[in-house]
Design a protein around this motif. Structure first.
Motif, PDB file in Angstrom:
ATOM      1  N   ILE A 124      31.837  18.726 -27.429  1.00  0.00           N
ATOM      2  CA  ILE A 124      33.266  18.792 -27.736  1.00  0.00           C
ATOM      3  C   ILE A 124      34.007  19.328 -26.507  1.00  0.00           C
ATOM      4  O   ILE A 124      33.416  19.993 -25.653  1.00  0.00           O
ATOM      5  CB  ILE A 124      33.551  19.681 -28.980  1.00  0.00           C
ATOM      6  CG1 ILE A 124      33.043  21.113 -28.789  1.00  0.00           C
ATOM      7  CG2 ILE A 124      33.000  19.058 -30.246  1.00  0.00           C
ATOM      8  CD1 ILE A 124      33.577  22.094 -29.832  1.00  0.00           C
ATOM      9  N   HIS A 125      35.292  19.012 -26.422  1.00  0.00           N
ATOM     10  CA  HIS A 125      36.097  19.478 -25.290  1.00  0.00           C
ATOM     11  C   HIS A 125      36.088  21.012 -25.261  1.00  0.00           C
ATOM     12  O   HIS A 125      36.147  21.650 -26.317  1.00  0.00           O
ATOM     13  CB  HIS A 125      37.538  18.956 -25.450  1.00  0.00           C
ATOM     14  CG  HIS A 125      38.365  19.217 -24.241  1.00  0.00           C
ATOM     15  ND1 HIS A 125      38.963  20.438 -24.012  1.00  0.00           N
ATOM     16  CD2 HIS A 125      38.690  18.430 -23.192  1.00  0.00           C
ATOM     17  CE1 HIS A 125      39.619  20.383 -22.868  1.00  0.00           C
ATOM     18  NE2 HIS A 125      39.473  19.167 -22.347  1.00  0.00           N
ATOM     19  N   THR A 134      38.496  22.960 -27.516  1.00  0.00           N
ATOM     20  CA  THR A 134      38.582  22.657 -28.952  1.00  0.00           C
ATOM     21  C   THR A 134      38.592  23.912 -29.819  1.00  0.00           C
ATOM     22  O   THR A 134      39.441  24.077 -30.691  1.00  0.00           O
ATOM     23  CB  THR A 134      37.401  21.747 -29.378  1.00  0.00           C
ATOM     24  OG1 THR A 134      37.421  20.589 -28.545  1.00  0.00           O
ATOM     25  CG2 THR A 134      37.510  21.318 -30.837  1.00  0.00           C
ATOM     26  N   ARG A 135      37.639  24.807 -29.585  1.00  0.00           N
ATOM     27  CA  ARG A 135      37.530  25.991 -30.462  1.00  0.00           C
ATOM     28  C   ARG A 135      38.710  26.942 -30.262  1.00  0.00           C
ATOM     29  O   ARG A 135      39.147  27.588 -31.215  1.00  0.00           O
ATOM     30  CB  ARG A 135      36.206  26.721 -30.212  1.00  0.00           C
ATOM     31  CG  ARG A 135      35.052  25.946 -30.770  1.00  0.00           C
ATOM     32  CD  ARG A 135      33.893  26.837 -31.199  1.00  0.00           C
ATOM     33  NE  ARG A 135      32.872  26.006 -31.810  1.00  0.00           N
ATOM     34  CZ  ARG A 135      31.929  25.363 -31.143  1.00  0.00           C
ATOM     35  NH1 ARG A 135      31.858  25.470 -29.838  1.00  0.00           N
ATOM     36  NH2 ARG A 135      31.042  24.615 -31.774  1.00  0.00           N
ATOM     37  N   LYS A 190      45.297  23.655 -22.224  1.00  0.00           N
ATOM     38  CA  LYS A 190      44.124  22.774 -22.126  1.00  0.00           C
ATOM     39  C   LYS A 190      43.611  22.738 -20.672  1.00  0.00           C
ATOM     40  O   LYS A 190      42.427  22.940 -20.423  1.00  0.00           O
ATOM     41  CB  LYS A 190      44.509  21.362 -22.561  1.00  0.00           C
ATOM     42  CG  LYS A 190      43.396  20.354 -22.432  1.00  0.00           C
ATOM     43  CD  LYS A 190      43.947  18.961 -22.544  1.00  0.00           C
ATOM     44  CE  LYS A 190      42.905  17.924 -22.220  1.00  0.00           C
ATOM     45  NZ  LYS A 190      43.469  16.610 -21.986  1.00  0.00           N
TER      46      LYS A 190
END
Ligand SMILES: C[S@@+](CC[C@H](N)C(=O)[O-])C[C@H]1O[C@@H](n2cnc3c(N)ncnc32)[C@H](O)[C@@H]1O
Length: 297
Positions: free
Chosen positions: A199-200, A203-204, A185
């Motif tokens: 989105i962060h 995420t994907r 991350k």
């Protein structure tokens, strides 16, 4: 102290209403989870009705069995992959079913329990296996797979920056092994702008890894195909998806089934959760329910 995990079943009323057409029938819940949908189905059935409940994760099976302890006579809980429904049902002496449900993906427990390695809110090992018997983990993909394979799986998840992310991974692992979900991350986070309204940026990539580790899209196609052979005339298949990759597969497969004949699309447009449900359960926000019915014996 043991943490108490919960999972709110998504589109519960809508799913049960579409699925149960015969109160004495045999239904398959291919994704038992914490048994929310299974209990919803059971509450609609007569005493002769039965549910065959499958989950790939032994941890979910144990939790679900506790939930279902009052209706043991009407439920058979099976640890297995729903893609193998064509082996599971004959083992249970079931030749025809009145309906099947796939509520895809993983449950809240998977995201909330750091040791399973699905989420990036808390640090955990890069695992992401639904079944502990699966030999492949996210760790192996991230630290051992070649650049091309990693880039491909991230790209097909819909990540625009698959090249940049894969380069970051490959450069980092040349220096240090990437061990935890937080390592992955922060590697991505450090190199992208995080915006509150988006989105962060990881995420994907996390979704792509989960799909690859568990062969989720392959299982979905096999599960649909193998379940069709057991479906009685008038029985329904209900599938709840949570992202566009899954939903596209369900939409296209259902369309071609209708084209081939012997099937009717029950949901011309997917059923989506109400604003109230989304407010009470954030994880419901991307859910879509599609339903098809077998019209020939
Ligand atoms: C979204 S949850 C289902 C939640 C459930 N409907 C409930 O009400 O609690 C998905 C579940 O499917 C299981 N699962 C995912 N892929 C599977 C597969 N191929 N075969 C069997 N179970 C699977 C996961 O372990 C998880 O428990």
């Amino acid at each position: 102290m043991t943490k108490h995990y919960t999972h709110k079943p998504v589109l519960l009323k809508e799913t049960v209403r579409h699925l149960v057409t015969d109160k004495n029938g045999v239904y398959v819940d291919g994704t038992l989870g914490m048994a929310g949908h299974a209990m919803g189905i059971l509450s609609e059935l007569n005493k002769q009705g039965r549910v065959i409940a499958i989950d790939w994760d032994p941890e979910m099976i144990e939790l679900a069995k506790k939930q279902l302890s009052n209706c043991e006579e009407q439920v058979t809980v099976v640890k297995g992959n729903f893609a193998d429904i064509d082996e599971i049902l004959p083992r249970e002496n079931i030749a025809k079913i009145s309906g099947v449900l796939f509520d895809l993906g993983v449950s809240s427990l998977h995201f909330d329990k750091p040791s399973r390695g699905f989420g990036f809110k808390h640090n955990g090992p890069l695992d992401m296996r639904i079944s502990p018997e699966n030999p492949l983990t996210a760790y192996t993909i991230i630290n051992k797979w070649p650049y091309e394979q990693i880039e491909h799986l991230i790209r097909i998840s819909g990540e625009r920056f698959s090249n940049k992310i894969t380069k970051l991974i490959v450069n980092e692992r040349a220096k240090n092994t990437i061990v935890g979900t937080s390592d992955l991350k922060s590697l991505i986070e450090k190199n992208f702008v995080c915006r509150k309204d988006k989105i962060h940026p990881a995420t994907r990539t996390f979704l792509a890894l989960r799909l690859a580790v568990n062969s989720e899209l392959d299982n979905l196609l096999k599960g649909i195909h193998n379940a069709t052979h057991f479906m009685a005339k008038g029985s329904r298949m209900c599938i709840i998806t949570f992202h566009s990759l899954e939903d596209r597969i369900v939409k296209e497969t259902f369309k071609s089934m209708v084209k081939l004949g012997g099937w009717e699309m029950i949901t011309k447009k997917p059923v989506k959760p109400s604003d109230e449900e989304i407010e009470n359960n954030h994880r419901a926000r991307s859910a879509k329910l599609r339903v098809i019915e077998k019209t020939e014996a």
